[in-house]
Scaffold this active site. Structure first.
Site, PDB file in Angstrom:
ATOM      1  N   LYS A  87     -40.814  -4.811  -3.259  1.00 14.77           N
ATOM      2  CA  LYS A  87     -40.188  -6.042  -3.762  1.00 14.77           C
ATOM      3  C   LYS A  87     -40.883  -7.275  -3.198  1.00 14.77           C
ATOM      4  CE  LYS A  87     -35.689  -4.093  -4.852  1.00 14.77           C
ATOM      5  NZ  LYS A  87     -34.286  -3.989  -4.529  1.00 14.77           N
ATOM      6  N   LYS A 130     -39.648   4.507 -12.566  1.00 13.69           N
ATOM      7  CA  LYS A 130     -38.194   4.662 -12.696  1.00 13.69           C
ATOM      8  C   LYS A 130     -37.584   3.568 -13.578  1.00 13.69           C
ATOM      9  CE  LYS A 130     -36.507   1.964  -8.831  1.00 13.69           C
ATOM     10  NZ  LYS A 130     -35.629   1.740  -7.751  1.00 13.69           N
ATOM     11  N   LYS A 136     -33.547  -2.232 -13.214  1.00 15.48           N
ATOM     12  CA  LYS A 136     -33.084  -3.534 -13.691  1.00 15.48           C
ATOM     13  C   LYS A 136     -34.173  -4.580 -13.512  1.00 15.48           C
ATOM     14  CE  LYS A 136     -29.273  -2.767 -11.051  1.00 15.48           C
ATOM     15  NZ  LYS A 136     -27.897  -2.657 -10.566  1.00 15.48           N
TER      16      LYS A 136
HETATM   17  P1  TYM Z   1     -28.789  -0.315  -6.950  1.00 14.93           P
HETATM   18  O1  TYM Z   1     -27.724  -1.249  -7.370  1.00 14.93           O
HETATM   19  O2  TYM Z   1     -30.201  -0.729  -7.145  1.00 14.93           O
HETATM   20  O3  TYM Z   1     -28.630   1.072  -7.669  1.00 14.93           O
HETATM   21  C1  TYM Z   1     -27.376   1.732  -7.694  1.00 14.93           C
HETATM   22  C2  TYM Z   1     -27.594   3.246  -7.676  1.00 14.93           C
HETATM   23  O4  TYM Z   1     -28.346   3.658  -8.818  1.00 14.93           O
HETATM   24  C3  TYM Z   1     -29.401   4.521  -8.398  1.00 14.93           C
HETATM   25  N1  TYM Z   1     -30.530   4.353  -9.330  1.00 14.93           N
HETATM   26  C4  TYM Z   1     -31.141   5.359  -9.957  1.00 14.93           C
HETATM   27  N2  TYM Z   1     -30.939   6.689  -9.929  1.00 14.93           N
HETATM   28  C5  TYM Z   1     -31.737   7.467 -10.724  1.00 14.93           C
HETATM   29  N3  TYM Z   1     -32.702   6.948 -11.531  1.00 14.93           N
HETATM   30  C6  TYM Z   1     -32.942   5.620 -11.584  1.00 14.93           C
HETATM   31  N4  TYM Z   1     -33.875   5.127 -12.384  1.00 14.93           N
HETATM   32  C7  TYM Z   1     -32.140   4.760 -10.764  1.00 14.93           C
HETATM   33  N5  TYM Z   1     -32.107   3.416 -10.576  1.00 14.93           N
HETATM   34  C8  TYM Z   1     -31.111   3.181  -9.692  1.00 14.93           C
HETATM   35  C9  TYM Z   1     -29.749   4.045  -6.988  1.00 14.93           C
HETATM   36  O5  TYM Z   1     -30.414   5.047  -6.266  1.00 14.93           O
HETATM   37  C10 TYM Z   1     -28.380   3.716  -6.433  1.00 14.93           C
HETATM   38  O6  TYM Z   1     -27.766   4.862  -5.908  1.00 14.93           O
HETATM   39  N6  TYM Z   1     -29.497  -0.247  -1.998  1.00 14.93           N
HETATM   40  C11 TYM Z   1     -28.581   0.217  -3.031  1.00 14.93           C
HETATM   41  C12 TYM Z   1     -27.219  -0.449  -2.953  1.00 14.93           C
HETATM   42  C13 TYM Z   1     -26.460  -0.210  -1.676  1.00 14.93           C
HETATM   43  C14 TYM Z   1     -25.935   1.035  -1.219  1.00 14.93           C
HETATM   44  C15 TYM Z   1     -25.233   0.727  -0.015  1.00 14.93           C
HETATM   45  C16 TYM Z   1     -26.003   2.340  -1.687  1.00 14.93           C
HETATM   46  C17 TYM Z   1     -26.079  -1.154  -0.776  1.00 14.93           C
HETATM   47  N7  TYM Z   1     -25.355  -0.591   0.216  1.00 14.93           N
HETATM   48  C18 TYM Z   1     -24.603   1.746   0.718  1.00 14.93           C
HETATM   49  C19 TYM Z   1     -25.365   3.336  -0.937  1.00 14.93           C
HETATM   50  C20 TYM Z   1     -24.674   3.043   0.239  1.00 14.93           C
HETATM   51  C21 TYM Z   1     -29.220  -0.122  -4.372  1.00 14.93           C
HETATM   52  O7  TYM Z   1     -30.280  -0.640  -4.432  1.00 14.93           O
HETATM   53  O8  TYM Z   1     -28.488   0.130  -5.445  1.00 14.93           O
END
Ligand code: TYM
Length: 335
Positions: free
Chosen positions: A117, A200, A203
């Protein structure tokens, strides 16, 4: 079973867009829904994490509420799970700071999501919050003494860091945190972009045409699937190396229809990619049609949404404040 006898689950999702995408659902939220039965589940809309991206205040508010509506429509039940907004539980910031004081600079610099990022925006423009993001995430998890963290594959490194930090703290200051395990399904850990099946679905970096948004219209989503890039040959067969596009579509179909990949391959023996893509489009569209309608309905009653989220924050606060009190006590912080 009482909440205490059950294993604890925690996960989070960022409200960075008007809609979650198919990767968010299949990689994470679908498992959240399954795990609420038989587990003590905490699910968090991580709005503070989303501030690492510049946001317009009106959008930010709308997207946070839209995230709650989507989670409920996708099957998160306020009776079974604690659903809340991260910023409503200030202990996340408190423990986040402790985690920052425990993390090495080099260790944080090696986080691949930070590297990706920050290299995209250029290191001069990247904000410090992007660097400390994984430590706030560690706090999210450790505050609730979570046993399992259901996420997609891209979060594995952050969970590893969380485990390291918890172990480090426990060793230095006495048993304080449960060491969490990542809960990552093999089958849907990484859903890929429909236009570029080697990266992948995302967003931020995905092409608009390659990302299926669950709040998008059925027509638009059907069109995107029908125009997904496929591979050489015409055989519908799961082969991630030679046929990444078809394999991605097979994974999506299987996860939503419940049919095994082998059964789907068999159904399309002797048929071409066109027929297969139409079938995947139907599966996706029909799966999300009622969910989208329900989310839109939930958004009409903001007072109800807020009441669910405030109840969740109260429950989360009760657990989080105990953890912070214990952490401070173990650190020798004067009360
Ligand atoms: P975020 O909001 O980017 O994504 C939310 C969840 O979606 C999963 N994900 C995917 N899984 C499979 N294929 C994809 N293409 C794909 N894109 C997204 C992510 O792995 C995630 O599980 N850092 C985390 C947010 C967070 C979090 C936490 C997660 C903050 N605190 C504590 C777990 C526990 C994130 O970027 O989510």
């Amino acid at each position: 079973m009482t909440a205490k006898a059950m294993k604890r689950v925690l996960s989070g999702i960022q409200p960075t867009s008007d809609s979650f995408h198919l990767g968010n659902y299949l990689g994470a939220v679908k498992q959240w829904v399954d795990l609420q039965d038989g587990h003590d589940a905490f699910y968090c809309i991580v709005d503070l994490h989303a501030l690492t991206i510049e946001t317009d205040p009106a959008h930010f508010r709308k997207r946070t509420l839209a995230s709650a509506a989507q989670l409920l429509a996708l099957g998160i039940s306020p009776e079974k799970s604690t659903l809340f907004i991260q910023s409503q539980v200030p202990q996340h910031n408190q423990l986040g700071w402790i985690m920052e004081c425990l993390t090495g600079f080099g260790e944080a610099s090696r986080m691949t999501q930070f590297k990706d990022k920050s290299s995209k925006s250029g290191s001069d423009r990247a904000v410090v919050g992007l660097f400390t993001y994984p430590m706030l995430q560690a706090a999210d998890i450790l505050l609730y003494q979570a046993d399992y963290v259901p996420v997609g594959e891209d979060q594995r490194q952050h969970i590893e860091l969380t485990r390291d930090l918890a172990q480090r703290f426990n060793t230095k200051y006495g048993q304080t945190f449960q060491i969490p395990d990542a809960y990552i399904l093999k089958t849907a850990a990484k859903i890929n972009d429909l236009q570029d099946a080697t990266s992948k679905m995302s967003k931020s970096s995905g092409s608009v045409a390659g990302v299926i948004e669950i709040m998008d219209t059925p027509e638009s989503n059907a069109k995107k699937i029908k125009s997904a890039t496929t591979d050489a040959g015409r055989e519908v067969r799961f082969d991630e190396k030679e046929k990444p596009g078809i394999s991605n579509l097979l994974t999506i179909h299987s996860a939503l229809s419940g049919q095994s990949i082998q059964a789907i391959e068999k159904d399309f023996e002797g048929k071409g990619y066109g027929d297969f893509k139409s079938a995947v489009a139907d599966v996706v569209v029909e799966y999300f049609r009622p969910i989208r309608a329900r989310a839109l309905e939930l958004l009409e009653d903001e007072a109800n949404l807020l009441s669910i989220l405030h109840d969740g924050a109260d429950k989360a606060h009760a657990v989080a404040s105990q953890t912070v009190a214990q952490t401070y006590a173990n650190l020798g912080v004067v009360k």
